[in-house]
Structures are given as structure tokens and as C-alpha cells.
Write an enzyme that holds these catalytic residues in place. Structure first.
Site: not given
Length: 353
Positions: A142, A167
Site C-alpha cells: 500500500s 494498517y
């Protein structure tokens, strides 16, 4: 890529997994998909995606195999024994790991979900690829790994040591885990740092879906940091085309561009590499909002809010390395992508245009 090769897509009922499955099936590959169909967002959307792949979703039970355009098995990455059995039975040529607990804000209140799904789950994928060797593992990282970095545009060799939420930390961990398995067990691995993927069948927790829903219902919606944000919005078709081109091009050992005296995060002596995958053209958030308004023909009822914890103000991908490697550069314009999403949204929700 040679036809009839067998590919595992984890998270196949998810946004990107669904589009990738359609793409690879159209290319003549044998696709097996798994997903746990959790309720992080409306499972009915996931089931409808599977139905678009001609999978019978009636009375789905764990480990119940259904045939369609893909072979689907309801399975959780945390179920190590079932994962091992799947790999032993199928003998995959390629694996694309897209299954993950998504969402930065959810990670602020449910951090354990990210350890269980993104770290333990990915460890099981790596262990299976080790036990049943594959030609190439492509896995989702990501853009959030860049965290506090303000070195724009983000380059794969920039520091990623300052994540802003668990995350992002879990995605950083995935990169490090994949490298260790590439080094120790020769699992050829490519990590892709996705930049704000959008398009038809997108997730309801993403900005495009939230804004479109609010506008069509005449409701207020929140825009954070008072709208002073930009994102490198990347259309989903560009993402899956890139993955398709990457699959038959695993990293090789002893990359000549790797300097052991000055090591960088994206390259290695091992069979491992990292790429950004973005549109290379950041868009101001308010321009994005206005493009949705224009496509819908309505004025949004915006409520401006301060920056949320864990959010960054801007993202911008340097994608030159990816372009050189696969001879493809994502370039779909935001206006075109939003138009296609709105068409999907209206059809999915039975709205008049």
C-alpha cells in the site's frame, strides 16, 4: 503469459480481486479464488461480484468449492491446514495475494484484525508457497507505507519506517516477510504499493462510493482536512493490466541494480522486488468531488472536517520502475474512471440516470 497456467487469487470477491479474476480468465488462465466473505462491508456486494463470475453463491459453506468462470472456495487465510490442502491439491503456478483487512480508520479501533488477517494470514500464504513452489507471488502492499514522508513523488526506495497506522505497519511487515522468504526459501515475490484504487464495483467504504451515495440521496458527506488533500487516484483496469503483465516476470536473483553497500527497499539479491502502482498524476480532492458532481448533475452537501488520525494529506507515485519493467503505465483519466463508476452505481442500485 501461457494459457492454462493456474493462478490463485486470494480475496477474489474483493474489489481488485474480482476485476483481476475477470481479466485472467479472459486471457485463458485457470483461476482459483478464495475469500472469507467477511462483513467489513456489505457481503452482498461480494456475493454479487462472485455471481458476475458465474459462481453459484447459494448456501455457501466454508471449503465448499463452486465452479464458474473461476473455481471459488470460501476460505480464510488464517485456516492454515485448509490452505496447505488447497496448495497440495491445486499446485499453483502463480499466486496473487489481495486478501487483507483494509481500511486505515478501522485499524485505529480494531488493530488485532490487521495482525490476524494481514500478518498471520500472509505468513500462511508464504508458508504454502514455500512448501509447494510457485513461479511468482504478487502481493498487495500500500502507498500508506510511506507514512510521514513528504518526499513527493513517492519513490520505491524512499524510507518507509514511519507508518501512521497499524494498517500501514501490517503492509510494511508483509514486504519484510516476503523478502525473508525470497532470501531463505527462494519464493519469487513482487510487492505492489497500490495508490487509491477506484472504479466500478469499488468498496463502499472508499471516498468515491461514499460521495456518490450521499449525492444521489441528497445527504451531507464529510470531506477531511477542509478539502486540502490530493490523491494519486488509480483506475482499477490499469491495476489489473499491470498485474497481468507482471505475473510472468518474476524477479531474478542477484539483481545487478542492487548495491549491498547501499541497500534500498525495492531491490535485493534475493528473488524480490517492490513497485509503486499508481496513476502518476495526483488530483486535488475537491477536483475529484467536483468531477463526481458534474457526472451526477448535482451539487454535493459537503461538511468540511479536520484531518483524521492516520490520514496523509497527499500521495503521488513515481511509477517509472514499473513502466520500464512491464512497458505499461497507468494513465486512465479521473473523469473517465468516475463516469464508469457512476454507470455501475446507478445500475447496481437501480437508479435512473
Amino acid at each position: 503469459m501461457k494459457k492454462n497456467k493456474k493462478v490463485l487469487i486470494t480475496g477474489v470477491a474483493g474489489f481488485i480481486g474480482f476485476h483481476l479474476a475477470k481479466k485472467l480468465v479472459a486471457e485463458g488462465l485457470d483461476v482459483v479464488g478464495i475469500d472469507n466473505l467477511n462483513d467489513y462491508y456489505d457481503p452482498n456486494l461480494k456475493l454479487t461480484r462472485l455471481q458476475e463470475l458465474d459462481v453459484d453463491t447459494a448456501d455457501l459453506n466454508d471449503l465448499d468449492r463452486r465452479e464458474g468462470l473461476v473455481s471459488f472456495v470460501k476460505m480464510d487465510l488464517q485456516d492454515k491446514e485448509s490452505m496447505i490442502q488447497l496448495f497440495e491439491n491445486e499446485r499453483f503456478d502463480f499466486v496473487v495475494n489481495l486478501a487483507a483487512q483494509a481500511g486505515v480508520r478501522h485499524s485505529l479501533t480494531h488493530p488485532q484484525d490487521y495482525v490476524d488477517n494481514n500478518i498471520t494470514g500472509f505468513l500462511n500464504v508464504l508458508e504454502c508457497c514455500r512448501a509447494y513452489p510457485i513461479a511468482h507471488l504478487v502481493f498487495a502492499s500500500s502507498s500508506s507505507v510511506y507514512g510521514l514522508s513528504e518526499a513527493i513523488p513517492f519513490n520505491e526506495d524512499d524510507s518507509t519506517d514511519h507508518p501512521l497506522a497499524i494498517y500501514a505497519a501490517s503492509k510494511k511487515a508483509n514486504e519484510m516477510m516476503a523478502h525473508s522468504y525470497a532470501h531463505l526459501f527462494n519464493v519469487p515475490s513482487t510487492g505492489l504499493r497500490f495508490f487509491t484504487v477506484y472504479g466500478p464495483w469499488g468498496r463502499p467504504d472508499m471516498a468515491l462510493y461514499i460521495f456518490t451515495k450521499a449525492m444521489t440521496e441528497g445527504k451531507e458527506f464529510e470531506v477531511f482536512n477542509n478539502g486540502d488533500m490530493s490523491r494519486d487516484f488509480t483506475y482499477v483496469a490499469d491495476i489489473v493490466e499491470s498485474i497481468k503483465r507482471l505475473l510472468p516476470k518474476p524477479p531474478q536473483k542477484n539483481n545487478p541494480n542492487f548495491d549491498a553497500e547501499k541497500p534500498t527497499p525495492s531491490k535485493s539479491k534475493a528473488t524480490y522486488q517492490i513497485f509503486n502502482i499508481g496513476n502518476n498524476a495526483p488530483v486535488q480532492l475537491m477536483d475529484y468531488v467536483h468531477a463526481i458532481e458534474k457526472e451526477l448533475g448535482v451539487k454535493g452537501k459537503i461538511v468540511f472536517k479536520p484531518l483524521q488520525p492516520g490520514d496523509v494529506t497527499r500521495t503521488y507515485a513515481n511509477v517509472e520502475s514499473l513502466f520500464e519493467y512491464i512497458d505499461f503505465k497507468p494513465e486512465t483519466k479521473v473523469e473517465e474512471g468516475i463516469k464508469k463508476f457512476v454507470e455501475f452505481y446507478r445500475e447496481y442500485h437501480n437508479l435512473q440516470s
